[in-house]
Scaffold this motif. Sequence first.
Motif, PDB file in Angstrom:
ATOM      1  N   TYR A 153       0.871  -1.181   0.000  1.00  0.00           N
ATOM      2  CA  TYR A 153       0.000   0.000   0.000  1.00  0.00           C
ATOM      3  C   TYR A 153       0.899   1.220   0.000  1.00  0.00           C
ATOM      4  O   TYR A 153       1.694   1.403   0.927  1.00  0.00           O
ATOM      5  N   HIS A 162     -14.789  -5.382   3.222  1.00  0.00           N
ATOM      6  CA  HIS A 162     -15.106  -6.559   2.402  1.00  0.00           C
ATOM      7  C   HIS A 162     -15.105  -7.830   3.237  1.00  0.00           C
ATOM      8  O   HIS A 162     -14.542  -7.880   4.332  1.00  0.00           O
ATOM      9  N   ASP A 164     -13.736 -11.744   2.706  1.00  0.00           N
ATOM     10  CA  ASP A 164     -12.891 -12.528   1.812  1.00  0.00           C
ATOM     11  C   ASP A 164     -13.743 -13.633   1.180  1.00  0.00           C
ATOM     12  O   ASP A 164     -14.684 -14.125   1.795  1.00  0.00           O
ATOM     13  N   THR A 170      -8.020 -16.594   6.527  1.00  0.00           N
ATOM     14  CA  THR A 170      -7.028 -15.796   5.808  1.00  0.00           C
ATOM     15  C   THR A 170      -5.817 -15.631   6.714  1.00  0.00           C
ATOM     16  O   THR A 170      -5.968 -15.510   7.925  1.00  0.00           O
ATOM     17  N   THR A 172      -2.155 -13.578   7.226  1.00  0.00           N
ATOM     18  CA  THR A 172      -1.316 -12.451   6.800  1.00  0.00           C
ATOM     19  C   THR A 172      -0.128 -12.286   7.740  1.00  0.00           C
ATOM     20  O   THR A 172      -0.180 -12.695   8.906  1.00  0.00           O
ATOM     21  N   PHE A 184      -5.874  -2.072  10.381  1.00  0.00           N
ATOM     22  CA  PHE A 184      -6.671  -3.247  10.044  1.00  0.00           C
ATOM     23  C   PHE A 184      -7.864  -3.267  10.995  1.00  0.00           C
ATOM     24  O   PHE A 184      -7.698  -3.420  12.203  1.00  0.00           O
ATOM     25  N   ARG A 218      -0.984  -4.560  14.989  1.00  0.00           N
ATOM     26  CA  ARG A 218       0.029  -5.576  14.754  1.00  0.00           C
ATOM     27  C   ARG A 218       1.370  -4.912  14.489  1.00  0.00           C
ATOM     28  O   ARG A 218       1.485  -4.044  13.631  1.00  0.00           O
ATOM     29  N   PHE A 226      -7.360 -14.995  10.413  1.00  0.00           N
ATOM     30  CA  PHE A 226      -8.715 -14.504  10.701  1.00  0.00           C
ATOM     31  C   PHE A 226      -9.735 -15.119   9.754  1.00  0.00           C
ATOM     32  O   PHE A 226      -9.400 -15.586   8.667  1.00  0.00           O
ATOM     33  N   HIS A 233     -14.053  -6.596   7.073  1.00  0.00           N
ATOM     34  CA  HIS A 233     -12.789  -5.992   7.488  1.00  0.00           C
ATOM     35  C   HIS A 233     -12.306  -5.035   6.413  1.00  0.00           C
ATOM     36  O   HIS A 233     -12.755  -5.102   5.255  1.00  0.00           O
ATOM     37  N   VAL A 235      -8.750  -2.128   5.385  1.00  0.00           N
ATOM     38  CA  VAL A 235      -7.497  -1.462   5.726  1.00  0.00           C
ATOM     39  C   VAL A 235      -7.722   0.013   5.449  1.00  0.00           C
ATOM     40  O   VAL A 235      -8.021   0.404   4.309  1.00  0.00           O
ATOM     41  N   ARG A 244       3.364   0.253   3.118  1.00  0.00           N
ATOM     42  CA  ARG A 244       2.798  -0.781   4.010  1.00  0.00           C
ATOM     43  C   ARG A 244       2.916  -2.113   3.275  1.00  0.00           C
ATOM     44  O   ARG A 244       2.411  -2.255   2.152  1.00  0.00           O
ATOM     45  N   MET A 246       2.406  -6.286   3.458  1.00  0.00           N
ATOM     46  CA  MET A 246       1.862  -7.484   4.107  1.00  0.00           C
ATOM     47  C   MET A 246       2.268  -8.714   3.307  1.00  0.00           C
ATOM     48  O   MET A 246       2.245  -8.687   2.078  1.00  0.00           O
ATOM     49  N   VAL A 248       0.774 -12.291   2.381  1.00  0.00           N
ATOM     50  CA  VAL A 248      -0.535 -12.961   2.414  1.00  0.00           C
ATOM     51  C   VAL A 248      -0.345 -14.373   1.851  1.00  0.00           C
ATOM     52  O   VAL A 248       0.310 -14.554   0.811  1.00  0.00           O
TER      53      VAL A 248
HETATM   54  O1  LIG Z   1      -3.687  -6.143   4.983  1.00  0.00           O
HETATM   55  C1  LIG Z   1      -4.397  -6.556   5.892  1.00  0.00           C
HETATM   56  O2  LIG Z   1      -4.142  -6.300   7.068  1.00  0.00           O
HETATM   57  C2  LIG Z   1      -5.598  -7.410   5.586  1.00  0.00           C
HETATM   58  C3  LIG Z   1      -5.828  -7.515   4.129  1.00  0.00           C
HETATM   59  C4  LIG Z   1      -7.017  -8.336   3.781  1.00  0.00           C
HETATM   60  O3  LIG Z   1      -8.109  -7.880   3.843  1.00  0.00           O
HETATM   61  C5  LIG Z   1      -6.864  -9.717   3.349  1.00  0.00           C
HETATM   62  O4  LIG Z   1      -5.736 -10.181   3.211  1.00  0.00           O
HETATM   63  O5  LIG Z   1      -7.888 -10.383   3.139  1.00  0.00           O
END
Ligand SMILES: O=C(O)CCC(=O)C(=O)O
Length: 273
Positions: A153, A162, A164, A170, A172, A184, A218, A226, A233, A235, A244, A246, A248
Amino acid sequence: MTESALNLGDIVNLDDYPISDRSNRVRQTLIDRCRADLETSLCCVIPNFIQPSALEAMAAEAIGLEKGAYHNNSLRNCYLHRAQDASLPADHPRNLQDRSSVRMIAYDQIPPASPLKVFYHADAVRELVADIVAQGELFDNEDPYQPANYVCYRDGDESSWHFDADNSFTMTLMVQPAEDGGDFEMSPNTRSNDDQNYQHVGQVLRGERADTVRSIGREPGALCIFRGCNALHRVSPVHGNTLRIMGVFVYEFSPGLVGDPEVNATIYGARTQ
Ligand SMILES: O=C(O)CCC(=O)C(=O)O
Ligand SMILES: [Fe+2]
């Protein structure tokens, strides 16, 4: 294998989390705690899971690869669809569109010896996650793009509310937080497998149920698992010049699974070779 091939102990903080030894009581305590957190809040976090040197290597790798990332920038509803449904009212959750802007570094763009891939493919990691989600054996996803990604990001990027799709959990890894923003946030139990709960979903989307939303803090190196399929959820928008980053990861409940090429093209962009 390269001459600098990484071992699990170079990546995972095995001192605090002796995950290679399945009979270790510290490992079992971790699993019990994570299961309980997943049950009550649909989310569990394992702080300081990754060695600082591996995190640095991951961050440097993602920063180097980010110029080749696919900029996935779209309006979508919280069910990850871009199309409107004219048979439903304009304010129905299925017709509420919001912006998402993220930069995807797909599995095929990441070198084989990457610490991200070594981590993902480690038996001890997969087995730990299987014990935490407690739904049987897990397998690596075998899609060319999906198994392990960096999602980046930049300033102004965000991922709107959204659910998932498809997967029951999921996973991360926080590699590098934003300078500011990029929080988050999650509203646990927004829907269930047999109740779409549209009224509540609509309220969360309109910002009317801040009381149900928790921000999941985090630090770098925290692994998060999660149930994003039933917990709305997002971001929040990222501010500042720090990317940023992550990790995944996608594990599967049966072997040999790959994704739909058309869906992949919308997430990762089309490959031209
Ligand atoms: O980047 C995150 O903290 C969560 C991203 C997210 O929504 C996902 O990986 O499904
Ligand atoms: Fe998500």
